[in-house]
Write an enzyme that holds these catalytic residues in place. Structure first.
Site, PDB file in Angstrom:
ATOM      1  N   ASN A 136      24.766  54.442   3.325  1.00 36.51           N
ATOM      2  CA  ASN A 136      23.861  53.512   3.496  1.00 36.51           C
ATOM      3  C   ASN A 136      24.031  53.071   4.953  1.00 36.51           C
ATOM      4  O   ASN A 136      23.468  52.082   5.381  1.00 36.51           O
ATOM      5  CB  ASN A 136      24.044  52.250   2.497  1.00 36.51           C
ATOM      6  N   ASP A 137      24.134  54.194   5.969  1.00 43.50           N
ATOM      7  CA  ASP A 137      24.588  53.793   7.380  1.00 43.50           C
ATOM      8  C   ASP A 137      23.247  53.548   7.745  1.00 43.50           C
ATOM      9  O   ASP A 137      23.066  52.759   8.911  1.00 43.50           O
ATOM     10  CB  ASP A 137      25.088  54.982   7.932  1.00 43.50           C
ATOM     11  N   ASN A 161      33.736  52.292   6.981  1.00 45.25           N
ATOM     12  CA  ASN A 161      32.809  53.024   6.460  1.00 45.25           C
ATOM     13  C   ASN A 161      32.807  53.495   5.105  1.00 45.25           C
ATOM     14  O   ASN A 161      33.445  54.770   5.113  1.00 45.25           O
ATOM     15  CB  ASN A 161      32.019  53.889   7.492  1.00 45.25           C
ATOM     16  N   GLY A 174      28.226  51.573  10.754  1.00 44.06           N
ATOM     17  CA  GLY A 174      28.189  52.084   9.537  1.00 44.06           C
ATOM     18  C   GLY A 174      29.092  51.329   8.550  1.00 44.06           C
ATOM     19  O   GLY A 174      29.279  51.643   7.407  1.00 44.06           O
ATOM     20  N   ASP A 215      30.733  48.798   6.151  1.00 47.47           N
ATOM     21  CA  ASP A 215      29.929  48.286   5.075  1.00 47.47           C
ATOM     22  C   ASP A 215      30.954  47.568   4.046  1.00 47.47           C
ATOM     23  O   ASP A 215      32.217  47.410   4.087  1.00 47.47           O
ATOM     24  CB  ASP A 215      29.286  49.114   4.267  1.00 47.47           C
ATOM     25  N   ASP A 227      27.932  28.717  11.836  1.00 47.33           N
ATOM     26  CA  ASP A 227      27.819  29.098  13.338  1.00 47.33           C
ATOM     27  C   ASP A 227      27.223  28.010  13.952  1.00 47.33           C
ATOM     28  O   ASP A 227      26.295  27.543  13.309  1.00 47.33           O
ATOM     29  CB  ASP A 227      27.138  30.476  13.012  1.00 47.33           C
ATOM     30  N   GLU A 232      31.858  25.642  13.504  1.00 45.02           N
ATOM     31  CA  GLU A 232      32.133  26.259  15.019  1.00 45.02           C
ATOM     32  C   GLU A 232      31.644  25.020  15.951  1.00 45.02           C
ATOM     33  O   GLU A 232      30.618  24.944  16.235  1.00 45.02           O
ATOM     34  CB  GLU A 232      31.434  27.524  15.404  1.00 45.02           C
TER      35      GLU A 232
END
Length: 613
Positions: A138-139, A133, A158, A160, A325, A354
């Protein structure tokens, strides 16, 4: 007169407000594919017809069944970096109602020939919410629903982009040369949004991670260090909070049955010659989960939207690769066109898909130019796939102390027997775990000797090694308790953490032991072309000892893995074909040089890596 002007301005401002979203927000001149499809969204926007002063630029204007969408296809061939001014005319009176300026930017030099990740790299996988964090401000954000709650295992914690940038020194010290992060784009689900796979805006970084500019900064800071940023891209689905799901451009933008139907997850139906059509449809078109609408890649507008979005991020952020993905759940033909669209634009660009399957032939089917897929006249154009069968073997083999016909190191040997199935064996991702699997250190109860064998294996075999964050300091986690437990916070990433594993001083003695071994091995690997692209010769395991060689015309490395609980002596005459001209070897794990002309002794549950001399 003033009153008339005021009324006209009021009409124009109302019309302008109708354009709520333009995607892509801008583009570049000089792209390989000169055609660009621009989506404009706004209330009842189909009242207007877009025009340009140069009438040859607009190739097609497509109005969907939803009056809030216009798709404009333009031809950018030979256009310099410029601003295109679209004039929107009211269909009722053909008079100009408003304008919109669309920018074509100058492309970076040599962008098309950009470097991408390859077998010389160590790929490090993180979940950004759980790594560090760097900016507590910006959490949480009033732009998205879920707020930070570090006390909730499956909540937002949190981590980032700022936290990653602040710890690039740590990654560099570890030997990392490429970073794969789970998705950064906005995921506005009300809960468990931290994983990022239910995206609600694919052109915007989630505000809890930072901004688009910060993401671009991350790539730039990495590039200064010779590192590459790999974006985790989701072609199969979006999240239910995506505005285009809430207001579909047209009914078939997503797969409908009508409404929701879950995938049967049977990816074998994609190529099974005996599969029923309904089973294949339910695999490809069924939704991954009910909160993730399944995108219809067989629809040209959808497919082009996804191709352009991926290219936009590559160009904008200067990316060094993509991980895709759930690659093998997509519409089979559509995903091949998506992949080719990107690699046509960037011929050297690497994309790993994947393909979570448990048979080498089934995985190899999805790699570009597969001879297996060619039987069905199919080519995915996908450069790289993941070695899930090796992962499967690693998940049990180091607890198999006594070798049998099927158990012990023969499992690893047999995995490599099928290497001939892959069109490009050096371009497959090898790993002991990732963010969806059981944690290696949980399976093996933090047994350091077993960890050393596993890491030595993926560091010295063919392919691209991938390491999951925290494994290098002994992090564990029980998947049986839920995904959040295998995605714990990295110690030291938050102010107030009592243990800071990002620094040698802050690591515990146990953490340092794991880190030192891992960093030594992967920093050695960085400059070893014989490991990156050399050939492999391996020998049937004896007494649960597996021996293999990586070799090219100038170098040779001998690797021994003793998976038994007893010390073993290996007679080297058996390896004569690989030992010709060599009399000794330097063990890069302890810097000791040993003779190899007669026999090599190896302790129980241990690894030796010899640079032959």
């Amino acid at each position: 007169m003033k009153k008339i002007v005021y009324i006209l301005l009021l009409i124009c401002s109302t019309a302008v407000a109708q354009i709520e979203r333009v995607e892509p927000p801008f583009w570049w001149s000089g792209m390989h594919n000169p055609e660009l499809q621009i989506l404009l969204y706004g209330a009842d926007i189909t009242r207007y017809t877009p025009t340009l002063s140069d009438t040859t630029i607009i190739k097609e204007v497509f109005f969907t069944e939803n009056p809030n969408y216009i798709f404009i296809t333009i031809n950018t061939k030979n256009l310099p970096a410029t601003d295109l001014v679209f004039t929107f005319k009211d269909k009722l009176n053909q008079k100009p109602a408003f304008t919109h300026t669309y920018s074509l930017k100058q492309r970076d030099s040599n962008s098309a020939q950009r470097e991408s990740f390859n077998s010389s790299d160590l790929v490090y996988l993180i979940m950004p919410d759980r790594f560090a964090n760097g900016n507590p401000d910006n959490d949480s954000s009033n732009k998205v629903i879920e707020k930070a709650n570090r006390n909730l295992p499956s909540g937002r914690h949190g981590g980032d982009i700022a936290g990653i940038i602040q710890h690039l020194d740590y990654l560099e010290e570890l030997g990392v040369t490429a970073l794969w992060s789970t998705p950064f784009c906005e995921d506005n689900d009300a809960k468990t949004s931290y994983h990022g796979y239910a995206q609600s805006d694919v052109y915007k970084i989630d505000p809890r991670y930072g901004t688009n500019e910060e993401y671009k900064q991350l790539a730039a800071e990495m590039k200064k260090r010779g590192m590459k940023l790999i974006m985790d891209y989701v072609t199969n689905h979006w999240g239910a909070q995506h505005p285009m799901y809430k207001d579909l451009p047209f009914y078939d933008w997503i797969h409908q049955f009508p409404g929701y139907s879950q995938s049967n997850y049977r990816m074998t139906t994609q190529f099974d010659p005996n599969a029923s059509k309904i089973d294949a449809k339910n695999c490809m078109d069924g939704w991954f989960v009910s909160s993730m609408p399944d995108l219809n890649q067989s629809e040209p507008l959808v497919l082009n939207y996804l191709i352009q979005n991926a290219i936009w991020w590559i160009e904008y952020a200067d990316l060094g690769g993509l991980r895709v993905d759930t690659y093998s759940y997509n519409d089979k033909e559509g995903i091949a066109k998506w992949t080719k669209g990107i690699t046509d634009e960037y011929p050297n660009f690497n994309i790993v898909g994947e393909v979570w399957m448990h048979d080498q032939a089934q995985i190899a089917y999805w790699q570009k130019d597969s001879k297996i897929a060619a039987i069905q006249n199919y080519n995915s154009h996908l450069p790289s796939v993941m070695d899930f069968t090796l992962h499967d073997a690693i998940g049990s083999v180091f607890n198999e102390d006594n070798s049998t016909w099927n158990d012990g190191m023969i499992k690893v040997y047999e995995n490599f027997v099928d290497d001939f199935l892959y069109p490009d064996i050096n371009n497959i991702l090898v790993f002991i775990e990732n963010h969806d699997t059981a944690r290696f250190n949980e399976i093996y109860k933090n047994d350091f000797d077993k960890y050393k064998m596993a890491i030595t294996l993926i560091a010295t075999i063919r392919g691209i090694p991938q390491l999951y964050y925290g494994t290098e300091i002994g992090m564990a986690g029980d998947k049986g308790k839920g995904d959040a437990d295998i995605r714990r916070d990295f110690p030291g990433g938050w102010a107030g953490d009592t243990n800071n594993a990002f620094t040698k001083k802050g690591r515990t003695a146990e953490q340092q032991k794991w880190f030192a071994f891992t960093s030594k091995l992967f920093n050695w690997r960085k400059n070893k072309a014989v490991i990156h692209t050399g050939k492999t010769t391996h020998y049937l395991p004896e007494n649960n000892v597996y021996v293999y060689f990586r070799h090219n015309t100038t170098d040779a490395v001998m690797v021994l893995l003793n998976n038994s609980t007893q010390p073993q002596t290996v007679t080297t005459s058996r390896f004569a074909e690989n030992l010709k001209g060599y009399t000794k070897g330097k063990n890069i794990l302890n810097n000791k040089t040993i003779p190899i002309t007669n026999a090599i002794s190896i302790p129980p549950k241990s690894a030796i890596v010899l640079e032959l001399q």
